[in-house]
Design a protein around this motif. Structure first.
Motif, PDB file in Angstrom:
ATOM      1  N   PHE A 285       0.840  -1.188   0.000  1.00  0.00           N
ATOM      2  CA  PHE A 285       0.000   0.000   0.000  1.00  0.00           C
ATOM      3  C   PHE A 285       0.885   1.251   0.000  1.00  0.00           C
ATOM      4  N   LYS A 286       0.398   2.285  -0.646  1.00  0.00           N
ATOM      5  CA  LYS A 286       1.175   3.513  -0.736  1.00  0.00           C
ATOM      6  C   LYS A 286       0.234   4.698  -0.569  1.00  0.00           C
ATOM      7  N   SER A 287       0.441   5.475   0.508  1.00  0.00           N
ATOM      8  CA  SER A 287      -0.355   6.680   0.753  1.00  0.00           C
ATOM      9  C   SER A 287      -1.846   6.394   0.680  1.00  0.00           C
ATOM     10  N   ALA A 288      -2.260   5.308   1.312  1.00  0.00           N
ATOM     11  CA  ALA A 288      -3.673   4.926   1.234  1.00  0.00           C
ATOM     12  C   ALA A 288      -4.157   4.396   2.572  1.00  0.00           C
ATOM     13  N   LEU A 289      -3.783   5.081   3.667  1.00  0.00           N
ATOM     14  CA  LEU A 289      -4.064   4.564   4.996  1.00  0.00           C
ATOM     15  C   LEU A 289      -5.545   4.315   5.221  1.00  0.00           C
ATOM     16  N   ILE A 290      -6.412   5.216   4.756  1.00  0.00           N
ATOM     17  CA  ILE A 290      -7.835   5.091   5.034  1.00  0.00           C
ATOM     18  C   ILE A 290      -8.426   3.857   4.374  1.00  0.00           C
ATOM     19  N   THR A 291      -7.885   3.458   3.217  1.00  0.00           N
ATOM     20  CA  THR A 291      -8.434   2.289   2.521  1.00  0.00           C
ATOM     21  C   THR A 291      -7.918   0.981   3.087  1.00  0.00           C
ATOM     22  N   VAL A 292      -6.811   0.999   3.805  1.00  0.00           N
ATOM     23  CA  VAL A 292      -6.196  -0.242   4.267  1.00  0.00           C
ATOM     24  C   VAL A 292      -7.140  -1.053   5.160  1.00  0.00           C
ATOM     25  N   PRO A 293      -7.778  -0.462   6.182  1.00  0.00           N
ATOM     26  CA  PRO A 293      -8.679  -1.282   7.015  1.00  0.00           C
ATOM     27  C   PRO A 293      -9.797  -1.926   6.222  1.00  0.00           C
ATOM     28  N   LEU A 294     -10.331  -1.230   5.226  1.00  0.00           N
ATOM     29  CA  LEU A 294     -11.422  -1.785   4.433  1.00  0.00           C
ATOM     30  C   LEU A 294     -10.956  -3.000   3.642  1.00  0.00           C
ATOM     31  N   VAL A 295      -9.769  -2.874   3.019  1.00  0.00           N
ATOM     32  CA  VAL A 295      -9.237  -3.991   2.239  1.00  0.00           C
ATOM     33  C   VAL A 295      -8.874  -5.153   3.161  1.00  0.00           C
ATOM     34  N   CYS A 296      -8.282  -4.835   4.306  1.00  0.00           N
ATOM     35  CA  CYS A 296      -7.872  -5.891   5.230  1.00  0.00           C
ATOM     36  C   CYS A 296      -9.080  -6.642   5.778  1.00  0.00           C
ATOM     37  N   GLU A 297     -10.181  -5.926   5.981  1.00  0.00           N
ATOM     38  CA  GLU A 297     -11.397  -6.590   6.449  1.00  0.00           C
ATOM     39  C   GLU A 297     -11.872  -7.626   5.438  1.00  0.00           C
ATOM     40  N   SER A 298     -11.834  -7.263   4.148  1.00  0.00           N
ATOM     41  CA  SER A 298     -12.233  -8.211   3.110  1.00  0.00           C
ATOM     42  C   SER A 298     -11.290  -9.404   3.067  1.00  0.00           C
ATOM     43  N   LEU A 299      -9.993  -9.135   3.198  1.00  0.00           N
ATOM     44  CA  LEU A 299      -9.024 -10.223   3.182  1.00  0.00           C
ATOM     45  C   LEU A 299      -9.213 -11.130   4.388  1.00  0.00           C
ATOM     46  N   ALA A 300      -9.457 -10.547   5.563  1.00  0.00           N
ATOM     47  CA  ALA A 300      -9.668 -11.354   6.766  1.00  0.00           C
ATOM     48  C   ALA A 300     -10.896 -12.251   6.619  1.00  0.00           C
ATOM     49  N   ALA A 301     -11.947 -11.702   6.008  1.00  0.00           N
ATOM     50  CA  ALA A 301     -13.157 -12.507   5.791  1.00  0.00           C
ATOM     51  C   ALA A 301     -12.862 -13.696   4.889  1.00  0.00           C
ATOM     52  N   GLN A 302     -12.017 -13.475   3.882  1.00  0.00           N
ATOM     53  CA  GLN A 302     -11.647 -14.575   2.981  1.00  0.00           C
ATOM     54  C   GLN A 302     -10.900 -15.658   3.745  1.00  0.00           C
TER      55      GLN A 302
END
Length: 324
Positions: A285-302
């Motif tokens: 990730f690069k300069s995208a802190l706000i999007t990281v939790p959202l993406v990580c949540e999807s990955l965790a669900a997977q």
């Protein structure tokens, strides 16, 4: 409220400044792209820039991209997520260097840290700039490279800036990233990179406590631990004062240097690593802190559901080949 923390979030528009017509044309294209994506942006001329940001030295810019957006304390947000995870039972071990992994039949069974080791079910490499080094312990050549950005924080000042300011220019960190990516390719030997030429960017934002954060000078360096340079901090400071003369009333309070990861195609590496039954990536990730939790949540669900339905277009197997 969900994270039980204060982030000092506020509405704070941004101005991306174009010093000439060539750069203004690039901003015009970016403005159109952002508008199509639903963002509230405008292209403004030089007189309008002075109205939006009176602190700027007059007559320097051909135009700017004006965006209506918010700003918050990224460190406070990260700590809020940490505390929330701990309340849910997560254990966090700081300053813990991974030495090696125990592997059997394409599966990681244990992670070893010093004299301790822990059994694992699934493992996610999500260590930012350190992810490449962890991958190397597993014979993975991950296309995650780093720029080291040097930045400055001033002493507190009276309210000076009404916006977040950035100057778009050739030779900035994006140019340096492209040179690294073009030279190395998706699986190049990053550790042999020897060109430490600099890229200079101009950006600034004033925090709620009055400090002005200034950035940045970037260098492409394979090492993770790199000392800061007092002369670099001074150059950042002088460039900022030339742009906003009122900053001269302050002083450099602190400076720092930090590794910022990026990938050759500017997209993160997400999902299960091919050839491994329990290894996943969430990095780049690069300069995208706000999007990281959202993406990580999807990955965790997977991972929890043992599903292969992760919908990101930037899966690991679409960004490069990884060799065992």
């Amino acid at each position: 409220q969900e994270l039980d923390a204060r982030f000092n979030n506020r509405l704070l528009p941004s101005l991306v400044l174009a010093p000439d017509e060539t750069m203004l044309d690039k901003l015009r294209q970016q403005c159109q792209t952002l508008e199509r994506a639903g963002f509230s942006v405008d292209l403004v001329d030089s007189p309008r820039i002075r109205t939006l940001e009176p602190a700027l030295r007059a007559g320097r810019f051909a135009g700017a991209l004006f965006a209506r957006q918010g700003h918050l304390d990224a460190i406070a947000l990260t700590k809020g997520y940490v505390r929330a995870a701990q309340r849910l039972g997560a254990q966090i071990h700081e300053q813990s260097t991974v030495d090696h992994f125990t592997i059997e039949n394409n599966r990681i069974n244990r992670v070893h840290v010093g004299y301790e080791s822990w059994p694992v079910g699934n493992i996610v490499l999500a260590a930012g700039a350190w992810t490449r080094k962890l991958g190397a312990l597993l014979n993975l050549e991950l296309p995650i490279y780093t720029l080291h950005g040097e930045a400055v924080a001033t002493s507190p000042l009276p309210p000076t800036l009404r916006t977040m300011l950035m100057v778009v220019k050739t030779g900035g960190h994006s140019t340096l990233e492209r040179r690294v990516a073009t030279t190395l390719g998706p699986t190049g030997r990053w550790e042999t990179w020897a060109d430490e030429s600099e890229a200079r960017d101009i950006s600034m934002v004033q925090t709620v406590d009055g400090q002005v954060l200034l950035g940045q000078i970037s260098r492409a360096i394979p090492r993770i631990s790199v000392p800061g340079r007092p002369q670099a901090a001074e150059r950042i400071w002088q460039t900022a004062v030339d742009l906003v003369p009122q900053l001269e009333n302050g002083s450099i309070q602190r400076s720092w240097i930090a590794p910022v990861p990026f990938t050759p195609n500017q997209q993160p590496l997400l999902g299960q690593v091919p050839g491994w039954s329990n290894l996943h990536l969430c990095a780049g990730f690069k300069s995208a802190l706000i999007t990281v939790p959202l993406v990580c949540e999807s990955l965790a669900a997977q991972i929890v559901s043992d599903s292969e339905r992760f919908t990101s277009p930037h899966r690991v197997d679409k960004t490069g080949e990884f060799a065992r």
